[in-house]
Design an enzyme around this catalytic site. Structure first.
Site, PDB file in Angstrom:
ATOM      1  N   HIS A  72       0.848  -1.199   0.000  1.00 34.94           N
ATOM      2  CA  HIS A  72       0.000   0.000   0.000  1.00 34.94           C
ATOM      3  C   HIS A  72       0.878   1.242   0.000  1.00 34.94           C
ATOM      4  CE1 HIS A  72      -4.153  -1.552   1.570  1.00 34.94           C
ATOM      5  NE2 HIS A  72      -3.714  -2.202   0.513  1.00 34.94           N
ATOM      6  N   PRO A 294      -4.082  -0.252  18.887  1.00 33.50           N
ATOM      7  CA  PRO A 294      -3.768  -0.667  17.512  1.00 33.50           C
ATOM      8  C   PRO A 294      -3.911   0.427  16.443  1.00 33.50           C
ATOM      9  CG  PRO A 294      -5.861  -1.590  18.219  1.00 33.50           C
ATOM     10  CD  PRO A 294      -5.303  -0.887  19.400  1.00 33.50           C
ATOM     11  N   LYS A 298       1.162  -0.596  15.263  1.00 31.57           N
ATOM     12  CA  LYS A 298       2.560  -0.705  15.695  1.00 31.57           C
ATOM     13  C   LYS A 298       2.901  -1.973  16.490  1.00 31.57           C
ATOM     14  CE  LYS A 298       4.353   2.832  13.897  1.00 31.57           C
ATOM     15  NZ  LYS A 298       4.400   2.346  12.545  1.00 31.57           N
ATOM     16  N   TYR A 384       4.283   6.087  10.484  1.00 31.96           N
ATOM     17  CA  TYR A 384       3.407   4.976  10.116  1.00 31.96           C
ATOM     18  C   TYR A 384       4.177   3.890   9.370  1.00 31.96           C
ATOM     19  CZ  TYR A 384      -1.057   2.748   8.954  1.00 31.96           C
ATOM     20  OH  TYR A 384      -2.114   1.863   8.876  1.00 31.96           O
TER      21      TYR A 384
HETATM   22  C1  LIG Z   1      -6.470  -9.543  21.215  1.00 32.43           C
HETATM   23  C2  LIG Z   1      -5.463  -8.747  20.432  1.00 32.43           C
HETATM   24  C3  LIG Z   1      -5.835  -8.180  19.214  1.00 32.43           C
HETATM   25  C4  LIG Z   1      -4.916  -7.420  18.498  1.00 32.43           C
HETATM   26  N1  LIG Z   1      -5.326  -6.832  17.337  1.00 32.43           N
HETATM   27  C5  LIG Z   1      -4.458  -6.040  16.666  1.00 32.43           C
HETATM   28  C6  LIG Z   1      -4.867  -5.375  15.495  1.00 32.43           C
HETATM   29  O1  LIG Z   1      -6.019  -5.507  15.071  1.00 32.43           O
HETATM   30  N2  LIG Z   1      -3.968  -4.581  14.851  1.00 32.43           N
HETATM   31  C7  LIG Z   1      -2.675  -4.419  15.334  1.00 32.43           C
HETATM   32  O2  LIG Z   1      -1.871  -3.687  14.718  1.00 32.43           O
HETATM   33  N3  LIG Z   1      -2.258  -5.061  16.431  1.00 32.43           N
HETATM   34  C8  LIG Z   1      -3.109  -5.862  17.115  1.00 32.43           C
HETATM   35  N4  LIG Z   1      -2.694  -6.472  18.239  1.00 32.43           N
HETATM   36  C9  LIG Z   1      -1.296  -6.311  18.649  1.00 32.43           C
HETATM   37  C10 LIG Z   1      -0.362  -7.363  18.043  1.00 32.43           C
HETATM   38  O3  LIG Z   1      -1.061  -8.497  17.640  1.00 32.43           O
HETATM   39  C11 LIG Z   1       0.697  -7.714  19.098  1.00 32.43           C
HETATM   40  O4  LIG Z   1       1.431  -6.528  19.344  1.00 32.43           O
HETATM   41  C12 LIG Z   1       1.648  -8.833  18.667  1.00 32.43           C
HETATM   42  O5  LIG Z   1       0.968 -10.073  18.661  1.00 32.43           O
HETATM   43  C13 LIG Z   1       2.851  -8.911  19.619  1.00 32.43           C
HETATM   44  O6  LIG Z   1       3.571 -10.092  19.422  1.00 32.43           O
HETATM   45  P1  LIG Z   1       4.248 -10.839  20.656  1.00 32.43           P
HETATM   46  O7  LIG Z   1       4.913 -12.037  20.080  1.00 32.43           O
HETATM   47  O8  LIG Z   1       5.040  -9.869  21.429  1.00 32.43           O
HETATM   48  O9  LIG Z   1       3.047 -11.270  21.628  1.00 32.43           O
HETATM   49  P2  LIG Z   1       1.883 -12.327  21.374  1.00 32.43           P
HETATM   50  O10 LIG Z   1       1.497 -12.352  19.949  1.00 32.43           O
HETATM   51  O11 LIG Z   1       0.828 -12.027  22.382  1.00 32.43           O
HETATM   52  O12 LIG Z   1       2.563 -13.720  21.698  1.00 32.43           O
HETATM   53  C14 LIG Z   1       2.855 -14.125  23.009  1.00 32.43           C
HETATM   54  C15 LIG Z   1       2.743 -15.636  23.101  1.00 32.43           C
HETATM   55  O13 LIG Z   1       3.095 -16.069  24.408  1.00 32.43           O
HETATM   56  C16 LIG Z   1       2.183 -17.061  24.820  1.00 32.43           C
HETATM   57  N5  LIG Z   1       2.189 -17.109  26.293  1.00 32.43           N
HETATM   58  C17 LIG Z   1       1.518 -16.323  27.173  1.00 32.43           C
HETATM   59  N6  LIG Z   1       1.815 -16.664  28.430  1.00 32.43           N
HETATM   60  C18 LIG Z   1       2.707 -17.677  28.357  1.00 32.43           C
HETATM   61  C19 LIG Z   1       3.405 -18.426  29.325  1.00 32.43           C
HETATM   62  N7  LIG Z   1       3.218 -18.223  30.634  1.00 32.43           N
HETATM   63  N8  LIG Z   1       4.266 -19.393  28.920  1.00 32.43           N
HETATM   64  C20 LIG Z   1       4.464 -19.616  27.584  1.00 32.43           C
HETATM   65  N9  LIG Z   1       3.829 -18.929  26.619  1.00 32.43           N
HETATM   66  C21 LIG Z   1       2.966 -17.958  26.999  1.00 32.43           C
HETATM   67  C22 LIG Z   1       0.868 -16.634  24.212  1.00 32.43           C
HETATM   68  O14 LIG Z   1      -0.038 -17.715  24.089  1.00 32.43           O
HETATM   69  C23 LIG Z   1       1.327 -16.118  22.853  1.00 32.43           C
HETATM   70  O15 LIG Z   1       1.341 -17.114  21.864  1.00 32.43           O
HETATM   71  C24 LIG Z   1      -3.595  -7.244  18.977  1.00 32.43           C
HETATM   72  C25 LIG Z   1      -3.220  -7.853  20.181  1.00 32.43           C
HETATM   73  C26 LIG Z   1      -4.124  -8.565  20.916  1.00 32.43           C
HETATM   74  C27 LIG Z   1      -3.689  -9.181  22.235  1.00 32.43           C
END
Ligand SMILES: Cc1cc2nc3c(=O)[nH]c(=O)nc-3n(C[C@H](O)[C@H](O)[C@H](O)COP(=O)(O)OP(=O)(O)OC[C@H]3O[C@@H](n4cnc5c(N)ncnc54)[C@H](O)[C@@H]3O)c2cc1C
Length: 395
Positions: A72, A294, A298, A384
């Site tokens: 985009h 969101p 970011k 962005y």
């Molecule tokens: C419900 C939701 C909706 C979202 N929607 C959007 C959106 O529409 N647009 C946008 O830009 N961003 C969105 N985000 C933000 C984006 O998805 C996150 O910033 C991104 O997933 C971050 O990645 P991460 O790997 O840090 O965390 P996560 O993707 O949360 O991964 C963390 C992992 O750790 C696992 N975990 C948790 N506790 C434990 C434990 N004790 N032991 C082992 N594993 C564990 C979890 O199951 C998960 O798989 C959303 C976030 C959430 C929570």
């Protein structure tokens, strides 16, 4: 078990970290509480910054992204009676990519399978021990009920906003800043071609709306709703009617095409930053260390940027016995985290209605300024599309 790095969480941060560490010759074991199918189908983010795409490509994860992702050039800003396109490529020379977090997660899963990565899904009772020593270890219960211990040189807390890693840092050793916004998002996924080529961010007195997409056949749409909203009060028809009003159906001949809704959820809006992002041999990355609303797209991109810094830092520490990048990790990552935190707050507060006529006029004034001023639009575009990762002068 023994490994160099235990990674807690198999989300995008944890899986990408295991991939980058492997490329750097560092072993890891990943622990994840959910099943692989659950992790790979979780509907979340969908917009990749230019720097995220470059990193995924450079680490061999770009093939399907280049084929199925959609580049985009910019976004539309909309308010009643007005719609303005911001062309990021013209403004700052780079755009963004539409490619769902589900797809990034699947690509990571395939790459880790090919490398024989050890990942334990559906684990429970994960506990972190001796983090202040050079020999930390993690205990957990596997899917069959067996208790295990993994000895390591470092632990990477990539377990998202509700994991155990952030909580494992003693209160006296961390500072947390937090903002809860007085509204939430109702997000839907719909099996219908998007009614727009690029995203529409809409300000409306009824509340914010966003028309996003996941592909040329799947639309992702959001509505600002009150905190505590019961999703059962929102029928599909009510959702499409509200989207049509807020996104400007009929304005200058533009129409919103409704379709079957396949997923519906309410997402609270929160900003949170924890510092430092390291405690002893525990390093935090992604949502485990910070959460953004969101609106600025970011969250996923910040998780990628963190592990892009953390992987070489851990390789330096554990492979080359050089602690400099590991010692700098938290400060370097936090500069970018705060920039993204400010940008996400700015986009959020500019676009969400607050039932305050004075605020509404300020928001509209700001939107008109961004739409009319190249300087203002360039600032939005620069943030962005993503600032460089690890450039201390700019991030
Ligand atoms: C419900 C939701 C909706 C979202 N929607 C959007 C959106 O529409 N647009 C946008 O830009 N961003 C969105 N985000 C933000 C984006 O998805 C996150 O910033 C991104 O997933 C971050 O990645 P991460 O790997 O840090 O965390 P996560 O993707 O949360 O991964 C963390 C992992 O750790 C696992 N975990 C948790 N506790 C434990 C434990 N004790 N032991 C082992 N594993 C564990 C979890 O199951 C998960 O798989 C959303 C976030 C959430 C929570």
């Amino acid at each position: 078990m023994r490994t160099q790095v235990v990674i807690i969480g198999a989300g995008p941060a944890g899986m990408l970290l295991s991939h980058l560490l492997d490329l750097g010759g560092v072993d890891s074991v990943v622990l994840e509480t959910r099943s692989r199918a659950y992790v790979e189908s979780r509907i979340r983010a969908g917009i990749l910054e230019a720097s995220t795409v470059e990193l995924l490509e450079a680490s061999g994860l770009g093939e399907r992204l280049r084929r199925d992702g959609v580049p985009h050039r910019g976004v539309d800003l909309q308010w009643p009676g007005e719609r303005h396109h911001l062309d990021f490529v013209d403004l700052v020379g780079r755009g963004v990519w539409i490619y769902g977090q589900t797809e990034v997660q699947k690509d990571l899963g395939v790459a880790r399978d090919a490398a024989g990565q050890e990942i334990h899904y559906e684990v429970a009772d994960v506990r972190l021990h001796d983090l202040e020593s050079e020999r930390p270890y993690v205990t957990f219960t596997d899917a069959g009920g067996g208790r295990h211990r993994v000895d390591a040189d470092a632990v990477a807390g990539c377990d998202g906003s509700f994991g155990v890693s952030r909580a494992a840092v003693p209160a006296a050793a961390k500072t947390t800043w937090e903002r809860t916004y007085p509204y939430s998002w109702l997000g839907v996924l719909a099996d219908v071609a998007p009614s727009t080529d690029e995203l529409i961010y809409a300000w409306h007195p009824d509340g914010f709306a966003l028309h996003s997409m996941r592909s040329d056949k799947v639309s992702r749409l959001y509505l600002q709703v009150a905190n505590g909203t019961d999703i059962n009060g929102w029928s599909d028809q009510r959702i499409w009617d509200a989207l049509a009003t807020r996104l400007g159906h009929g304005q200058d001949g533009w129409t919103l095409t409704p379709g079957p809704i396949t997923d519906k959820s309410v997402l609270p809006m929160r900003s949170l930053v924890m510092a430092p992002m390291r405690h002893g041999r525990l390093f935090l990355a992604g949502d485990a260390a910070h959460i953004v609303p969101p609106t600025g797209a970011k969250g996923l991109n910040l998780a990628v940027a963190d592990v892009a810094l953390l992987a070489p830092a851990l390789a330096g520490l554990l492979r080359d016995n050089d602690p400099r990048l590991a010692d700098a990790y938290s400060d370097t990552a936090l500069r970018r985290v705060w920039r993204s935190t400010h940008f996400s707050w700015w986009m959020t507060t500019m676009l969400h209605a607050l039932d305050d006529p004075f605020d509404a006029q300020l928001q509209l004034s700001q939107l008109r300024w961004v739409a009319a001023s190249t300087a203002a639009a360039t600032g939005l575009a620069e943030n962005y599309t993503g600032l460089p990762i690890g450039d201390s002068l700019r991030d």
